[in-house]
Design an enzyme around this catalytic site. Structure first.
Site, PDB file in Angstrom:
ATOM      1  N   HIS A 101       0.907  -1.201  -0.059  1.00 15.23           N
ATOM      2  CA  HIS A 101       0.024   0.052   0.098  1.00 15.23           C
ATOM      3  C   HIS A 101       0.771   1.426  -0.144  1.00 15.23           C
ATOM      4  CE1 HIS A 101      -3.696   2.614   1.181  1.00 15.23           C
ATOM      5  NE2 HIS A 101      -2.370   3.244   1.916  1.00 15.23           N
ATOM      6  N   GLU A 102       1.642   1.376   0.949  1.00  9.33           N
ATOM      7  CA  GLU A 102       2.685   2.569   1.136  1.00  9.33           C
ATOM      8  C   GLU A 102       3.572   2.752  -0.118  1.00  9.33           C
ATOM      9  OE1 GLU A 102       1.982   4.962   3.032  1.00  9.33           O
ATOM     10  OE2 GLU A 102       0.575   3.760   4.285  1.00  9.33           O
TER      11      GLU A 102
ATOM     12  N   HIS B 260       1.899   4.654  -2.920  1.00  6.46           N
ATOM     13  CA  HIS B 260       2.071   5.989  -2.806  1.00  6.46           C
ATOM     14  C   HIS B 260       3.307   6.494  -3.386  1.00  6.46           C
ATOM     15  CE1 HIS B 260      -1.731   7.139  -0.520  1.00  6.46           C
ATOM     16  NE2 HIS B 260      -1.337   6.401   0.323  1.00  6.46           N
TER      17      HIS B 260
END
Length: 719
Positions: A510-511, A514
């Site tokens: 997920h990170e 970004h």
């Protein structure tokens, strides 16, 4: 989570409403730091060109004493740049006003990017004290820009010509955002209201800092000390070993210590057979900031909500949520409630069924009690094992941290041809940091990527991405981004590998979602690149990235047993996929309870101070939240909305999830590594950042707006 940093002049304006600003002044006098900098220039790294590779900050040379002189000088330069724009005798144009503002504040950008980057992961009493000094200065600058009528008149003059100007899409976006942010920053207010706005902004900013400090202190202060080994029953060896190290660090040699940091809290709640201790740790976690002590956050949360309402009223908005959401894709609280009201009944119904399943299981094991909130993790894991023959303890050996990171890199290379070359010679701010040179498929270097994985007392909780430098090209050459991910995994003990739960591994993907958006950014103006997106859209690329982790082709590449090297068995992969909708009632309900609590605070139509505990209890009763579930964030430790930029925006994760689920339908149909789809996604979503309207970019990729039904289907909330 994507972290916001207060950076250059243009961003100081753009952050109106999410990073509060303060104080009044009609002119922009030079700072005393202009003189001071002459005496510190040689020794202060911020006043010298950095001869480091890629222009990375020389972290080893920067000390706390360097920030304030550099910040003062940066503010002084920014004020001088604004004065030059105002005093330009030429009529206002896009180039001499809008673009000139965008190009201002370079030193300020550098200083604040480093300071706010490090205070999140390398906090200290000295850094916290500096933050309290720095915040009013930045807020004053922001307000001095937003509320300067002479500057606004130049911006307005350009904006009123927008239809006759020959501007490209990115220039039009910059003009539109600049003008709107001036208006939202109070430019149209009278002098008395401008003064009132400055005062409100200053109060909100100070309270936000205090909230975050209290939460960090409260989280670090609590410890559950276990002296009897029998009370460790059920806990994995790795968690016990970590508790031994924590005990040593905290002066409890020969004992075991557990804390309210997530890497300690969640495993204990999941595996400990000691119900009494589970309750004690759960209570400590859910009462952070709610203990009527020096770190209590109840009054702060209430006061911030009150001040935000007053500010919204001053600006002509019904509530703070109406003010904030105008800039988001949702536009209004009513639209947000429209989505949440579709999901909430189904998620609550599923959560109640999950409680019934767990209660049945617990009774079958001889339990003579009604399940409570501190039982959920423990019994849901038992039911998962019973239903899917899937034990988290059996999957963890396949998700060793370094292997999982390699799986992330494998996915990025397969999709976009991007490679990550570890560079141990590059500057870093802590020994735990690993730094990579990022190379595009044509062999060109596109940026620098840093990871900081392990929990420590100086680091705030959670996981996030931000940048020490964003990508931009507004000075004639492409400036490469320096992007970092910060997480809070348990640190390795005795050279043992760090094994991740499935959720922890998903967070890594997920990170990185970004991070890859920041790295692949390809824009001209600094304030529009990377993750400069509405709150309810910015989580979309990160959520999409999670999908690849569960795919057999990806798992086969990285999910290897840390001892034997055996690839995760296919039957285990099928169990993981089959259990994908398991416990979604709980996950969706605890998240949505927090999102609805956020909206409840910020749709208040009164400045009357609330009793925070009663307000929260009433809000949860109104939506029918069951006692077996606590909101993911209670008010007193809801740092997203009281110490971050997510006020009225925590719903954004599920709003973004609509785009994520819809996007994954394309990859499932075309192939998870289909080159044309991956390229279109890169061009129209990742590299475009905030250079134009997000829905326009999404429709270019997808051909239409997203269909919310895919989200409900994914979560198992519709038949």
């Amino acid at each position: 989570m994507k972290a916001h940093v207060l950076t250059p002049i243009a961003l100081a304006i753009a952050l109106t409403g999410c990073q509060p600003s303060q104080t009044e002044q009609t002119s922009t006098p030079a700072s005393p730091a202009v003189e001071q900098s002459q005496t510190v220039e040689v020794s202060n790294p911020f006043f010298n060109d950095w001869d480091t590779p890629f222009g990375i900050a020389p972290f080893d040379k920067i000390t706390t004493e360097h920030y304030m002189p550099a910040l003062d000088q940066g503010i002084s330069e920014a004020r001088a740049e604004i004065d030059a724009i105002i005093n330009n005798p030429e009529p206002a144009t896009f180039e001499n006003t809008i673009e000139a503002m965008e190009k201002g504040g370079d030193l300020l950008d550098t200083v604040t990017s480093v300071f706010y980057g490090l205070i999140g992961s390398m906090s200290s009493p000295e850094m916290q004290a500096l933050s309290k000094e720095i915040s009013p200065k930045l807020s004053a600058l922001s307000d001095d820009i937003n509320l300067n009528d002479a500057l606004f008149q130049r911006v307005k003059a350009v904006y009123e010509q927008k239809d006759s100007l020959t501007l490209n899409t990115e220039q039009k976006t910059l003009l539109e955002k600049t003008y709107k942010n001036f208006v939202r920053g109070g430019a149209n207010l009278n002098d008395a209201d401008k003064t009132a706005l400055r005062d409100l902004n200053e109060q909100i900013s100070k309270l936000s800092i205090e909230f975050g400090e209290n939460l960090l202190n409260e989280t670090n202060d609590f410890e559950l000390v276990v002296a009897d080994k029998a009370q460790l029953d059920g806990l994995p060896d790795s968690i016990i070993a970590a508790a031994v190290e924590t005990a040593k660090e905290r002066g409890h040699e020969g004992k075991w210590v557990f804390t309210t940091h997530r890497p300690s809290f969640y495993p204990f709640l999941t595996y400990s057979t000691n119900r009494e201790l589970r309750e004690k740790l759960f209570y400590a976690y859910t009462h952070r900031g709610d203990n009527n002590n020096a770190n209590d956050n109840k009054a702060i949360a209430s006061k911030m909500a009150s001040l935000r309402y007053e500010r919204a009223q001053l600006m002509g908005y019904k509530t703070h949520a109406h003010f904030v959401l105008e800039n988001n894709m949702a536009k209004t609280p009513e639209n947000v409630y429209g989505l949440l009201d579709k999901v909430w009944p189904a998620s609550l119904k599923r959560a109640k069924q999950e409680v019934a399943d767990m209660q049945t299981f617990a009774n079958s094991q001889g339990a003579d009690f009604k399940l409570e909130a501190w039982d959920w993790w423990y019994y849901s894991e038992k039911v998962r094992k019973q239903k899917y023959d899937l034990d988290e303890a059996e999957t963890k050996p396949y998700f060793e941290l370094n292997n999982t990171m390699n799986g992330v890199f494998f996915t990025a290379e397969k999709l976009w041809g991007v490679k990550f070359k570890q560079r141990d010679d590059l500057p870093k701010y802590h020994p735990d940091v690993t730094t990579y040179e990022v190379i595009d498929k044509d062999g060109s270097v596109i940026g620098v990527y840093m990871t900081d994985f392990y929990v420590r007392a100086s680091k705030r909780g959670g996981a996030w991405m931000s940048s020490f430098r964003k990508q931009y090209a507004m000075y004639g050459e492409n400036v490469q981004p320096i992007i970092y991910n910060v997480l809070n995994y348990p640190a390795p003990v005795n050279d043992e590998p760090v094994l991740l739960t499935f959720d922890q591994a998903s967070t890594l993907f997920h990170e990185f979602g970004h991070a890859i958006q920041g790295l692949l950014s390809d824009g001209y103006y600094r304030s529009l690149t990377g993750t400069s997106l509405p709150r309810d859209y910015v989580e979309y690329p990160s959520q999409v990235m999670e999908n690849w982790m569960t795919q057999p082709e990806v798992l086969a590449n990285f999910a290897k047993h840390y001892q034997t090297g055996e690839v995760i068995p296919m039957d285990m992969v099928k169990k993981i996929q089959a259990s994908g909708k398991f416990n979604q009632g709980f996950a969706t309900t605890e998240y949505m309870a927090a999102a609805l609590l956020d909206l409840k605070w910020h749709t208040l139509e009164t400045s009357e101070l609330q009793d925070a505990d009663k307000f929260e209890a009433d809000a949860m009763a109104d939506i029918g939240l069951i006692g077996e579930i606590a909101p993911r964030y209670r008010s007193t430790y809801f740092s997203h909305i009281f110490a971050g930029g997510y006020s009225s925006g925590y719903y954004g994760y599920i709003w973004s999830n609509i785009f994520d689920a819809d996007t994954w339908e394309v990859f499932k149909d075309k192939g998870i590594f289909d080159e044309a789809t991956a390229t279109s996604y890169r061009v129209n979503v990742l590299q475009s950042g905030g250079t134009e309207d997000p829905m326009d970019m999404y429709k270019r990729f997808r051909g239409k707006e997203p269909n919310p039904v895919h989200l409900l289907e994914r979560r198992g909330l519709v038949e």
